[in-house]
Motif scaffolding. Structure first.
Motif, PDB file in Angstrom:
ATOM      1  N   LEU A   4      -2.936   6.780   1.035  1.00 34.57           N
ATOM      2  CA  LEU A   4      -2.595   6.299   2.220  1.00 34.57           C
ATOM      3  C   LEU A   4      -2.533   7.386   3.135  1.00 34.57           C
ATOM      4  O   LEU A   4      -2.047   8.360   2.684  1.00 34.57           O
ATOM      5  CB  LEU A   4      -1.354   5.877   1.800  1.00 34.57           C
ATOM      6  CG  LEU A   4      -0.403   5.211   3.112  1.00 34.57           C
ATOM      7  CD1 LEU A   4      -1.259   3.929   3.869  1.00 34.57           C
ATOM      8  CD2 LEU A   4       0.845   4.886   2.566  1.00 34.57           C
ATOM      9  N   TYR A  22      -6.347   4.236   2.499  1.00 37.51           N
ATOM     10  CA  TYR A  22      -5.991   2.947   3.366  1.00 37.51           C
ATOM     11  C   TYR A  22      -5.462   3.725   4.532  1.00 37.51           C
ATOM     12  O   TYR A  22      -4.373   4.504   4.846  1.00 37.51           O
ATOM     13  CB  TYR A  22      -4.689   2.149   2.704  1.00 37.51           C
ATOM     14  CG  TYR A  22      -4.408   1.117   3.386  1.00 37.51           C
ATOM     15  CD1 TYR A  22      -5.102  -0.255   3.161  1.00 37.51           C
ATOM     16  CD2 TYR A  22      -3.328   0.892   4.364  1.00 37.51           C
ATOM     17  CE1 TYR A  22      -4.770  -1.010   3.765  1.00 37.51           C
ATOM     18  CE2 TYR A  22      -3.029  -0.180   5.014  1.00 37.51           C
ATOM     19  CZ  TYR A  22      -3.813  -1.247   4.624  1.00 37.51           C
ATOM     20  OH  TYR A  22      -3.457  -2.622   5.379  1.00 37.51           O
ATOM     21  N   GLU A  27       0.926  -1.216  -0.072  1.00 37.96           N
ATOM     22  CA  GLU A  27       0.018  -0.121   0.120  1.00 37.96           C
ATOM     23  C   GLU A  27       0.787   1.317  -0.046  1.00 37.96           C
ATOM     24  O   GLU A  27       0.424   2.420  -0.502  1.00 37.96           O
ATOM     25  CB  GLU A  27      -0.927   0.128   1.246  1.00 37.96           C
ATOM     26  CG  GLU A  27      -1.866  -0.893   1.402  1.00 37.96           C
ATOM     27  CD  GLU A  27      -1.503  -2.462   1.633  1.00 37.96           C
ATOM     28  OE1 GLU A  27      -2.402  -3.306   1.572  1.00 37.96           O
ATOM     29  OE2 GLU A  27      -0.391  -2.588   2.261  1.00 37.96           O
TER      30      GLU A  27
END
Length: 197
Positions: free
Chosen positions: A121, A155, A38
């Motif tokens: 992220l 995320y 990620e």
């Protein structure tokens, strides 16, 4: 132990971590972070400027710049008490062009804020976390209010010192926004986010 007592204790412990230990912890966290898919694939990354003994982010921010990733820092919006995300350049970061917020953290001085869903992220601080990804912050609720408006993206990755990860289950309120993953200097954990959070 009552949550308020635990909060106070962890705040104090975190503030007393030495500079030397902070440097070592930050390096270990970066080493683990670099392995995360990620993180590798993210181009737009939300970060924080450490101010209260959290895992230091300088090495992570500089690594992001070196990898050509775009770095965003939070600004508190006074109208809705949520965070908006301002992209910063390496020059802005290194010349320390930040304003001091009344709560004690530093914020970018200029730039247009983006909604949190712009980020791929979000790397965030915390006070404590349990094995189910329940995140307890400093008590202002800014991250919870902000993430309540963005379920799928970004995320959610928390950074913490080892002492901030608790084996006991923490109480989770309806408005609490859980993490997808947590990195400490010695471990990397992933959580299953339940639908509705």
């Amino acid at each position: 132990m009552k949550l308020s007592t635990l909060r106070k204790s962890l705040r104090q412990q975190r503030r007393h971590i030495s500079r030397f230990q902070q440097r070592i912890s930050a390096q270990h966290v970066l080493n683990l972070l670099r392995k995360y898919p990620e993180f590798k694939h993210a181009q737009h990354i939300g970060l924080y400027l450490h101010a209260f003994g959290e895992i230091h982010t300088q090495q992570i921010i500089e690594y992001c710049f070196a990898q050509g990733k775009r770095v965003y820092l939070p600004v508190i919006c006074n109208m809705n008490q949520r965070l908006s995300w301002v992209q910063i350049s390496p020059h802005q970061y290194r010349s320390k062009r930040f304003a001091q917020h009344r709560l004690g953290m530093r914020e970018p001085m200029q730039g247009r804020g983006q909604h949190v869903s712009t980020l791929d992220l979000l790397i965030m601080p915390l006070l404590m976390c349990d094995p189910y990804g329940t995140r307890i912050g400093m008590g202002g609720g800014y991250y919870d209010r902000t993430l309540a408006t963005a379920y799928k993206k970004p995320y959610r990755l928390g950074l913490a010192h080892d002492l901030q990860f608790l084996e006991d289950t923490l109480p989770r309120e309806a408005w609490d926004q859980p993490l997808d993953a947590l990195i400490t200097p010695t471990r990397s954990l992933r959580f299953k986010r339940l639908s509705g959070n």
